[in-house]
Design an enzyme around this catalytic site. Structure first.
Site, mmCIF file in Angstrom:
data_model
loop_
_atom_site.group_PDB
_atom_site.id
_atom_site.type_symbol
_atom_site.label_atom_id
_atom_site.label_comp_id
_atom_site.label_asym_id
_atom_site.label_seq_id
_atom_site.Cartn_x
_atom_site.Cartn_y
_atom_site.Cartn_z
ATOM 1 N N LEU A 105 -7.870 5.660 -11.592
ATOM 2 C CA LEU A 105 -7.894 5.252 -10.187
ATOM 3 C C LEU A 105 -6.693 4.356 -9.932
ATOM 4 O O LEU A 105 -6.466 3.386 -10.668
ATOM 5 C CB LEU A 105 -9.171 4.466 -9.883
ATOM 6 C CG LEU A 105 -10.506 5.107 -10.271
ATOM 7 C CD1 LEU A 105 -11.658 4.139 -9.945
ATOM 8 C CD2 LEU A 105 -10.709 6.426 -9.554
ATOM 9 N N CYS A 106 -5.939 4.657 -8.900
ATOM 10 C CA CYS A 106 -4.779 3.816 -8.562
ATOM 11 C C CYS A 106 -5.255 2.432 -8.160
ATOM 12 O O CYS A 106 -6.085 2.275 -7.262
ATOM 13 C CB CYS A 106 -3.998 4.438 -7.408
ATOM 14 S SG CYS A 106 -2.762 3.320 -6.733
ATOM 15 N N VAL A 107 -4.708 1.413 -8.777
ATOM 16 C CA VAL A 107 -5.179 0.046 -8.536
ATOM 17 C C VAL A 107 -4.942 -0.407 -7.098
ATOM 18 O O VAL A 107 -5.831 -1.002 -6.467
ATOM 19 C CB VAL A 107 -4.557 -0.959 -9.544
ATOM 20 C CG1 VAL A 107 -3.042 -0.974 -9.449
ATOM 21 C CG2 VAL A 107 -5.127 -2.353 -9.345
#
Lengths: 130, 125, 99, 99, 125, 130
Positions: free
Chosen positions: F77-79
């Site tokens: 998941l992209c932070v």
């Protein structure tokens, strides 16, 4: 006049939540009543307190919470839509056997009847979506 | 639930989106079913890609999602009887009423304009 | 090069843009609501037929079936399952998704 | 009756459908990416101009300005702020959102 | 971060969406900025509504969101120098290069087709 | 072959998450390698363990978690996208001063570099979105 509002998209991704907020703020400013804001579809994602937007960006969720507190506005997340998308208050979380909840202050979870009721009670219904 | 009795509003559900690609059609249907309890004067209009919601022969097995098209057949039991489809929307898509899962009233674009004008509330999906 | 189109041509302009931009010898796979672009008798049919002279057009069977349009798909459009989708992505050197 | 259109006419067909379906005497408010429908010199300009004979067209100023097209908006389209948006919803008897 | 050194790929960022109405343009830009550290052969193409991302004179004050268009001016410092705009997309929208916030190379649809064909990877936003 | 996948939309609302899942399952079935699935934009909403879909519907999040476990697939998941949308693991939650976290098992949160790296390492990059 009495307004009912439906918000159909989540925060940040689509502009709907911004437009709805700005519309509501302007309506309150003019002395209108907001009967209810009903969050449906991805709109329920407006009600998570776990967002951490960049410092230089608006905090959409917090803005809703503050609006609800200041003007006593009824912010309702659709329960069925919220379950699908993982938005829960403490009760919902418990009922669904989850170990955490994430609903932001000022919101409540309820059924689709609240949308219909708002449509009937309000003088104007305005839908913001994608 | 019927604290609102006495006021009868003309509520028009405006269905303009295709099923499965997005969830709007399914969640709109859930509104209509719940809404039946409020005993208002409701009508559904299917226009643009919304007409695809009523397409016969939907088979979602390979997709792995629920086929909700049979639910449209249940609308009658919920006293949702005013179901309209825009003629031009079908024509653009190469569809006729024979392709639809339930009997509907076909309305021209001009008639849709008129019906919208007569409604009290429009709910858009 | 494989192009995927996932939107209805009656709602969005992405299929038309894909048809206009794809190169001869490319392939187009219609997925999700994009499969409506393969319907016979629609206003988009001629454009799609015209494109089929230069590019091969496929449609994802699971999406076609779920939408009940299996018997409406234009001749010349080949149905593939998810395994066939994977094969197309390996057969062509890259994928352009017309989101 | 007030119509809102929130999508670019170059991406979606909603503005065209709105123009075709709205009644004489209605108003249309362009919001969000819908404001691109008010641009001068675009391929949609003639259709919008034609509609303006029968309906009043507005555009939301915050959306026009943010997109840098204030100087590109067609003559006859009136800019309104959010307060003006609210006024339009009260002035007309209901709202149709062309989502 | 440069474990991938040695392999140089032609990465094409395909930008087809307008700013502000949705977040895709902004988040695509974030990818491009981070991507600069990987020292690949990158290019950006702005086509369809993506050309609106580069429109001059964006003023987001009344909207209450951040104006991110100045960031396109910073691309040069990140060594992102191949920035293309499709000619036909501008024409359809009544725009010319004078309307754009940064200098770009204008490419015909035919040239865009060719460039896409020459890329190794297409990232779509 | 080695595939990199980007998923740009959340579960249930758009079909992208379903198509990506079915594509990946078919690729694994054929013996291909999935180098990474990168969730960007609303795609990060695929990674919340708080969803409770209807009994007769697929459980999209659980399906991802099981896939990751069974095939050791890297689900990222992209932070930045996750912060905007309120998806957090325990560390992120603590760092952002939150009182709860909601990330599902099998996912991890990391930076955009992971998307670029996947694009470079994979033989094919496939994007699923709206």
């Amino acid at each position: 006049m009495k307004f009912g509002i439906m918000v159909s998209e989540g925060p940040y991704t689509h502009q709907a939540a911004d437009t709805a907020y700005n519309f509501i703020a302007a309506a309150l400013e003019k002395g209108h009543e907001i009967y209810r804001v009903f969050f449906y579809h991805d709109g329920v994602n407006n009600g998570t307190r776990l967002t951490t937007p960049p410092q230089d960006d608006r905090n959409i969720v917090k803005r809703w919470s503050e609006l609800a507190e200041k003007h006593e506005i009824d912010l309702v997340l659709c329960v069925a839509a919220a379950q699908r998308r993982g938005i829960a208050d403490a009760d919902e979380s418990k009922r669904n056997g989850k170990d955490a909840d994430n609903m932001a202050p000022g919101f409540r979870i309820s059924g689709l009847g609240q949308l219909l009721e708002a449509s009937i009670q309000a003088d104007r219904m305005v839908v913001f979506g994608d | 639930m019927e604290e609102t009795a006495g006021e009868i509003k003309k509520i028009m559900y405006v269905n303009r989106k295709a099923p499965y690609g997005t969830i709007y059609a399914l969640e709109a249907l859930e509104v209509v079913l719940i809404g039946a309890a409020f005993e208002q004067d409701v009508m559904m209009i299917f226009m643009d890609d919304g007409v695809f919601q009523l397409k016969k022969e939907q088979d979602t097995k390979a997709l792995g999602v629920k086929n909700f098209s049979p639910t449209y057949r249940a609308l009658e039991m919920y006293d949702v009887e005013k179901i309209y489809v825009e003629k031009e929307s079908m024509e653009v898509r190469g569809l006729t009423v024979d392709d639809l899962i339930i009997p509907v009233e076909v309305k021209s674009n001009e008639e849709v304009t008129k019906m919208m004008g007569e409604a009290d509330v429009l709910l858009n999906f | 090069m494989l192009h995927t189109v996932n939107k209805s041509p009656f709602d969005r302009h992405s299929l038309e843009r894909c048809l206009r931009t794809c190169a001869s010898g490319n392939a187009i796979l219609l997925i999700e609501d994009g499969v409506y672009g393969g319907i016979k008798g629609s206003i988009i049919e001629d454009k799609v037929k015209d494109a089929m002279k230069d590019v091969k057009i496929y449609a994802l069977e699971a999406d076609v079936n779920s939408r009940g349009i299996k018997n409406h798909i234009m001749d010349g459009i080949q149905l593939v399952d998810y395994s066939g989708f994977v094969d197309l992505t390996t057969e062509y050197d890259k994928v352009q998704s017309w989101l």
